[in-house]
Write an enzyme that holds these catalytic residues in place. Structure first.
Site, PDB file in Angstrom:
ATOM      1  N   ASP A 150       0.791  -1.290   0.004  1.00 29.20           N
ATOM      2  CA  ASP A 150       0.071   0.063   0.032  1.00 29.20           C
ATOM      3  C   ASP A 150       0.791   1.213  -0.169  1.00 29.20           C
ATOM      4  O   ASP A 150       2.120   1.282  -0.022  1.00 29.20           O
ATOM      5  CB  ASP A 150      -0.862   0.005   1.374  1.00 29.20           C
ATOM      6  CG  ASP A 150      -0.180  -0.403   2.546  1.00 29.20           C
ATOM      7  OD1 ASP A 150       0.991  -0.520   2.647  1.00 29.20           O
ATOM      8  OD2 ASP A 150      -1.164  -0.975   3.459  1.00 29.20           O
ATOM      9  N   ASN A 189      -7.537  -2.899  14.316  1.00 25.22           N
ATOM     10  CA  ASN A 189      -8.976  -3.190  13.878  1.00 25.22           C
ATOM     11  C   ASN A 189      -8.773  -4.353  12.830  1.00 25.22           C
ATOM     12  O   ASN A 189     -10.016  -4.738  12.486  1.00 25.22           O
ATOM     13  CB  ASN A 189      -9.740  -2.155  13.284  1.00 25.22           C
ATOM     14  CG  ASN A 189      -8.785  -1.599  12.025  1.00 25.22           C
ATOM     15  OD1 ASN A 189      -7.952  -2.351  11.491  1.00 25.22           O
ATOM     16  ND2 ASN A 189      -9.086  -0.602  11.400  1.00 25.22           N
ATOM     17  N   HIS A 204      -7.006  -5.118  10.103  1.00 27.64           N
ATOM     18  CA  HIS A 204      -7.034  -4.877   8.784  1.00 27.64           C
ATOM     19  C   HIS A 204      -5.623  -5.262   8.525  1.00 27.64           C
ATOM     20  O   HIS A 204      -4.661  -5.494   9.174  1.00 27.64           O
ATOM     21  CB  HIS A 204      -7.066  -3.293   8.411  1.00 27.64           C
ATOM     22  CG  HIS A 204      -5.902  -2.425   8.656  1.00 27.64           C
ATOM     23  ND1 HIS A 204      -6.074  -1.301   9.304  1.00 27.64           N
ATOM     24  CD2 HIS A 204      -4.397  -2.619   8.811  1.00 27.64           C
ATOM     25  CE1 HIS A 204      -4.723  -0.675   9.428  1.00 27.64           C
ATOM     26  NE2 HIS A 204      -3.870  -1.600   9.451  1.00 27.64           N
ATOM     27  N   GLU A 247      -9.833  -2.207   5.240  1.00 27.01           N
ATOM     28  CA  GLU A 247     -10.287  -1.720   6.452  1.00 27.01           C
ATOM     29  C   GLU A 247     -11.507  -2.441   6.939  1.00 27.01           C
ATOM     30  O   GLU A 247     -12.123  -3.195   5.874  1.00 27.01           O
ATOM     31  CB  GLU A 247     -10.585  -0.324   6.393  1.00 27.01           C
ATOM     32  CG  GLU A 247      -9.400   0.630   6.505  1.00 27.01           C
ATOM     33  CD  GLU A 247      -8.634   0.779   7.848  1.00 27.01           C
ATOM     34  OE1 GLU A 247      -8.451  -0.306   8.697  1.00 27.01           O
ATOM     35  OE2 GLU A 247      -8.141   1.910   7.978  1.00 27.01           O
TER      36      GLU A 247
HETATM   37  C1  F6R Z   1       1.541  -1.494   6.032  1.00 20.64           C
HETATM   38  C2  F6R Z   1      -0.061  -2.109   6.208  1.00 20.64           C
HETATM   39  C3  F6R Z   1      -0.678  -2.221   7.531  1.00 20.64           C
HETATM   40  C4  F6R Z   1       0.084  -2.449   8.773  1.00 20.64           C
HETATM   41  C5  F6R Z   1      -0.494  -2.387   9.912  1.00 20.64           C
HETATM   42  C6  F6R Z   1       0.228  -2.688  11.290  1.00 20.64           C
HETATM   43  O1  F6R Z   1       1.958  -1.593   4.902  1.00 20.64           O
HETATM   44  O2  F6R Z   1      -0.351  -2.621   5.407  1.00 20.64           O
HETATM   45  O3  F6R Z   1      -1.616  -3.035   7.311  1.00 20.64           O
HETATM   46  O4  F6R Z   1       0.744  -3.553   8.608  1.00 20.64           O
HETATM   47  O5  F6R Z   1      -1.303  -1.276  10.147  1.00 20.64           O
HETATM   48  O6  F6R Z   1       0.980  -1.478  11.428  1.00 20.64           O
HETATM   49  P1  F6R Z   1       1.983  -1.486  12.561  1.00 20.64           P
HETATM   50  O7  F6R Z   1       3.088  -2.724  12.132  1.00 20.64           O
HETATM   51  O8  F6R Z   1       2.811  -0.242  12.281  1.00 20.64           O
HETATM   52  O9  F6R Z   1       1.187  -1.641  13.846  1.00 20.64           O
END
Ligand code: F6R
Length: 240
Positions: free
Chosen positions: A66, A135, A137, A142
């Protein structure tokens, strides 16, 4: 399969070990990569092994999950910048074969279609590294009423905006949208490795593994994938 590790650094070493094995077994593999706090230690360990001469990324290609909509690749909070700084700048990967969605695109639909085509043309993803949102995702898929298969532009939820505020000066600076790989491309990866650390992920991890498969908890879809390894520390597994 779920590996329980004592802490973040052991989690990172284990995840790096799986990626290293992939690169050694198939030097021209396609890695699906993630940003955020969870994989930073994994990248650091891979860089360390590269510097010791144990790994060669010269034939590897990568495709990221992303990118924030509206951020230029040079913006220090863009995911392109994150990948360069935390990984690509320190290994011998060919940068022209590392792909991140274009956050500045003016034609979102075309950009998303091309990203899916790109993933297919690369031959699909051999190993997809994922983090887990609080959450539930994955990527920026989401919680929603449906699983979206294709790459798409997602509205970030207030909880994701709040969680990611730590990287920006204020919450107002956090982009409200992101271009994210959809569930289909993630699920088509031949192998998936999920790194999860910290007590604030415990509810999401439990729901993803033990709860019903629902787009309200996007990571729950991983229950249907034939080759998923979750590497989580004790804190993240504390509610299992
Ligand atoms: C990042 C991504 C997100 C993160 C998720 C956890 O490329 O796709 O899904 O993996 O938000 O983020 P952290 O590791 O910062 O807790």
């Amino acid at each position: 399969m779920i590996y329980k590790t004592e802490n973040y650094s052991e989690m990172s070493r284990k995840a790096a070990g799986m990626i290293a094995a992939q690169v050694i077994m198939k030097p021209d593999c396609v890695l699906g990569l993630a940003t955020g706090s969870s994989p930073v230690g994994t990248y650091r360990q891979l860089i360390d092994w590269y510097e010791k001469g144990d790994l060669d990324f010269s034939k590897v290609s990568s495709i990221n999950l992303d990118e924030y909509k509206g951020l230029a690749p040079e913006h220090e909070q863009s995911y392109r910048c994150f990948m360069n700084t935390n990984f690509f700048d320190h290994i011998n990967i060919e940068k022209t074969r590392t792909y991140v969605p274009d956050g500045l695109t003016t034609d979102v639909e075309k950009c998303c279609k091309e990203y899916d085509r790109l993933a297919a043309e690369m031959g699909g993803i051999d190993l997809q590294l994922l983090g887990l949102g609080r959450n539930g995702h994955i990527g920026f898929n989401e919680p929603s009423d449906i699983f979206v298969g294709e790459t798409h532009c997602a509205d970030l939820t207030p909880s994701t905006i709040a969680a990611n505020q730590r990287f920006f000066e204020s919450e107002a600076d956090v982009p409200r949208q992101a271009i994210t790989m959809g569930i289909r491309t993630i699920m088509l990866a031949r192998k998936i490795v999920v790194v999860v650390s910290g007590a604030d992920k415990a509810d999401a991890l439990r729901a993803a593994v033990r709860g019903p498969i629902t787009p309200q908890l996007p990571a729950s879809i991983l229950q249907l994938h034939p080759d998923v390894t979750i590497i989580a520390d004790e804190a993240a597994l504390s509610k299992m």
